[in-house]
Scaffold this motif. Structure first.
Motif, PDB file in Angstrom:
ATOM      1  N   ALA A  81      26.401  51.164 -53.792  1.00 31.09           N
ATOM      2  CA  ALA A  81      26.726  52.384 -53.045  1.00 31.09           C
ATOM      3  C   ALA A  81      27.687  53.258 -53.842  1.00 31.09           C
ATOM      4  N   LEU A  82      28.603  52.606 -54.549  1.00 28.51           N
ATOM      5  CA  LEU A  82      29.578  53.318 -55.383  1.00 28.51           C
ATOM      6  C   LEU A  82      28.870  54.001 -56.550  1.00 28.51           C
ATOM      7  N   ASN A  83      27.885  53.331 -57.110  1.00 28.25           N
ATOM      8  CA  ASN A  83      27.102  53.871 -58.216  1.00 28.25           C
ATOM      9  C   ASN A  83      26.273  55.071 -57.769  1.00 28.25           C
ATOM     10  N   ASN A  84      25.670  54.964 -56.570  1.00 33.32           N
ATOM     11  CA  ASN A  84      24.820  56.035 -56.043  1.00 33.32           C
ATOM     12  C   ASN A  84      25.621  57.260 -55.600  1.00 33.32           C
ATOM     13  N   LEU A  85      26.922  57.067 -55.367  1.00 29.63           N
ATOM     14  CA  LEU A  85      27.777  58.162 -54.914  1.00 29.63           C
ATOM     15  C   LEU A  85      27.871  59.248 -55.984  1.00 29.63           C
ATOM     16  N   GLY A  86      27.956  58.843 -57.252  1.00 32.88           N
ATOM     17  CA  GLY A  86      27.926  59.795 -58.361  1.00 32.88           C
ATOM     18  C   GLY A  86      29.190  60.601 -58.547  1.00 32.88           C
ATOM     19  N   LEU A  87      30.339  60.080 -58.104  1.00 33.87           N
ATOM     20  CA  LEU A  87      31.619  60.761 -58.304  1.00 33.87           C
ATOM     21  C   LEU A  87      32.402  60.058 -59.399  1.00 33.87           C
ATOM     22  N   ALA A  88      33.202  60.831 -60.148  1.00 29.94           N
ATOM     23  CA  ALA A  88      34.020  60.239 -61.214  1.00 29.94           C
ATOM     24  C   ALA A  88      35.286  59.624 -60.635  1.00 29.94           C
ATOM     25  N   GLU A  89      35.869  60.303 -59.611  1.00 31.57           N
ATOM     26  CA  GLU A  89      37.075  59.787 -58.962  1.00 31.57           C
ATOM     27  C   GLU A  89      36.763  59.543 -57.495  1.00 31.57           C
ATOM     28  N   VAL A  90      37.060  58.336 -57.041  1.00 26.53           N
ATOM     29  CA  VAL A  90      36.739  57.950 -55.668  1.00 26.53           C
ATOM     30  C   VAL A  90      38.006  57.512 -54.958  1.00 26.53           C
ATOM     31  N   ASP A  91      38.221  58.079 -53.761  1.00 27.09           N
ATOM     32  CA  ASP A  91      39.307  57.611 -52.890  1.00 27.09           C
ATOM     33  C   ASP A  91      38.734  57.446 -51.480  1.00 27.09           C
ATOM     34  N   VAL A  92      39.586  57.036 -50.549  1.00 26.31           N
ATOM     35  CA  VAL A  92      39.135  56.751 -49.179  1.00 26.31           C
ATOM     36  C   VAL A  92      38.556  58.009 -48.537  1.00 26.31           C
ATOM     37  N   LEU A  93      39.190  59.144 -48.754  1.00 28.52           N
ATOM     38  CA  LEU A  93      38.729  60.403 -48.159  1.00 28.52           C
ATOM     39  C   LEU A  93      37.326  60.776 -48.639  1.00 28.52           C
ATOM     40  N   ALA A  94      37.069  60.575 -49.946  1.00 28.95           N
ATOM     41  CA  ALA A  94      35.740  60.873 -50.496  1.00 28.95           C
ATOM     42  C   ALA A  94      34.674  59.985 -49.883  1.00 28.95           C
ATOM     43  N   LEU A  95      35.013  58.714 -49.647  1.00 28.29           N
ATOM     44  CA  LEU A  95      34.065  57.771 -49.040  1.00 28.29           C
ATOM     45  C   LEU A  95      33.781  58.139 -47.588  1.00 28.29           C
ATOM     46  N   LYS A  96      34.814  58.617 -46.878  1.00 22.52           N
ATOM     47  CA  LYS A  96      34.636  59.038 -45.484  1.00 22.52           C
ATOM     48  C   LYS A  96      33.743  60.273 -45.415  1.00 22.52           C
ATOM     49  N   GLN A  97      33.956  61.215 -46.324  1.00 26.07           N
ATOM     50  CA  GLN A  97      33.157  62.448 -46.334  1.00 26.07           C
ATOM     51  C   GLN A  97      31.703  62.159 -46.696  1.00 26.07           C
ATOM     52  N   ALA A  98      31.489  61.152 -47.541  1.00 29.02           N
ATOM     53  CA  ALA A  98      30.122  60.772 -47.916  1.00 29.02           C
ATOM     54  C   ALA A  98      29.439  59.961 -46.814  1.00 29.02           C
ATOM     55  N   GLY A  99      30.222  59.519 -45.823  1.00 29.78           N
ATOM     56  CA  GLY A  99      29.666  58.739 -44.705  1.00 29.78           C
ATOM     57  C   GLY A  99      29.442  57.279 -45.026  1.00 29.78           C
ATOM     58  N   LEU A 100      30.073  56.790 -46.094  1.00 33.89           N
ATOM     59  CA  LEU A 100      29.894  55.388 -46.482  1.00 33.89           C
ATOM     60  C   LEU A 100      30.815  54.442 -45.723  1.00 33.89           C
ATOM     61  N   VAL A 101      31.930  54.979 -45.232  1.00 29.91           N
ATOM     62  CA  VAL A 101      32.834  54.174 -44.398  1.00 29.91           C
ATOM     63  C   VAL A 101      33.135  54.956 -43.130  1.00 29.91           C
ATOM     64  N   SER A 102      33.591  54.274 -42.096  1.00 31.77           N
ATOM     65  CA  SER A 102      33.854  54.937 -40.824  1.00 31.77           C
ATOM     66  C   SER A 102      35.115  55.786 -40.916  1.00 31.77           C
ATOM     67  N   GLU A 103      35.234  56.709 -39.993  1.00 31.17           N
ATOM     68  CA  GLU A 103      36.404  57.599 -39.954  1.00 31.17           C
ATOM     69  C   GLU A 103      37.683  56.846 -39.625  1.00 31.17           C
ATOM     70  N   LEU A 104      37.556  55.685 -38.962  1.00 31.43           N
ATOM     71  CA  LEU A 104      38.722  54.886 -38.579  1.00 31.43           C
ATOM     72  C   LEU A 104      39.287  54.061 -39.728  1.00 31.43           C
TER      73      LEU A 104
END
Length: 143
Positions: A81-104
């Motif tokens: 999932a991290l590979n498919n995201l295609g971002l160079a820098e990843v943080d919790v906010l980026a994962l939430k915006q991509a919908g990979l983790v819940s908002e909580l």
């Protein structure tokens, strides 16, 4: 067909059973309840799971297990999932915006499931030992 000839389908209607209305009805005297006992009395029955005073099954068996109410704040993400995201820098906010983790989610952990080929810089995200090794092997880093 006329309005005065309309009838319900055969077997759709049946007479209500009138109990306790004399010997000739076939349901007189005890009214189909048998003789004596709790089930013959009006209002006489028991709650679900009642075993006549014996300790009920749900109380004889031991209590087991525990589910933490804090688990809803933890989230996991795979290497794929991290590979498919295609971002160079990843943080919790980026994962939430991509919908990979819940908002909580407050704590996000990368697990070693699948493969990663792109270099990714993680910040504020933890990883398992295997996932960390795979990320560093692909040229990424954890902060």
């Amino acid at each position: 067909m006329e309005l005065n000839s309309i009838k319900p389908a055969a077997g759709a209607k049946h007479a209500k059973r009138r109990v306790g209305r004399g010997i000739g009805s076939g349901l007189g005297k005890t009214a189909g309840r048998g003789h004596k006992g709790q089930k013959s009395r009006s209002g006489g029955y028991h709650k679900v799971g009642f075993e006549g005073g014996q300790m009920p099954l749900q109380r004889r068996l031991p209590k087991r297990g525990f589910k933490s109410h804090l688990l809803k704040f933890n989230a996991e993400i795979s290497l794929t999932a991290l590979n498919n995201l295609g971002l160079a820098e990843v943080d919790v906010l980026a994962l939430k915006q991509a919908g990979l983790v819940s908002e909580l989610a407050k704590v996000v952990k990368v697990i070693k499931s699948g493969e990663i080929s792109t270099a990714v810089k993680l910040s504020g995200v933890v990883a398992t030992a295997g996932a960390k090794a795979a990320i560093e092997a692909a040229g990424g880093s954890l902060a």
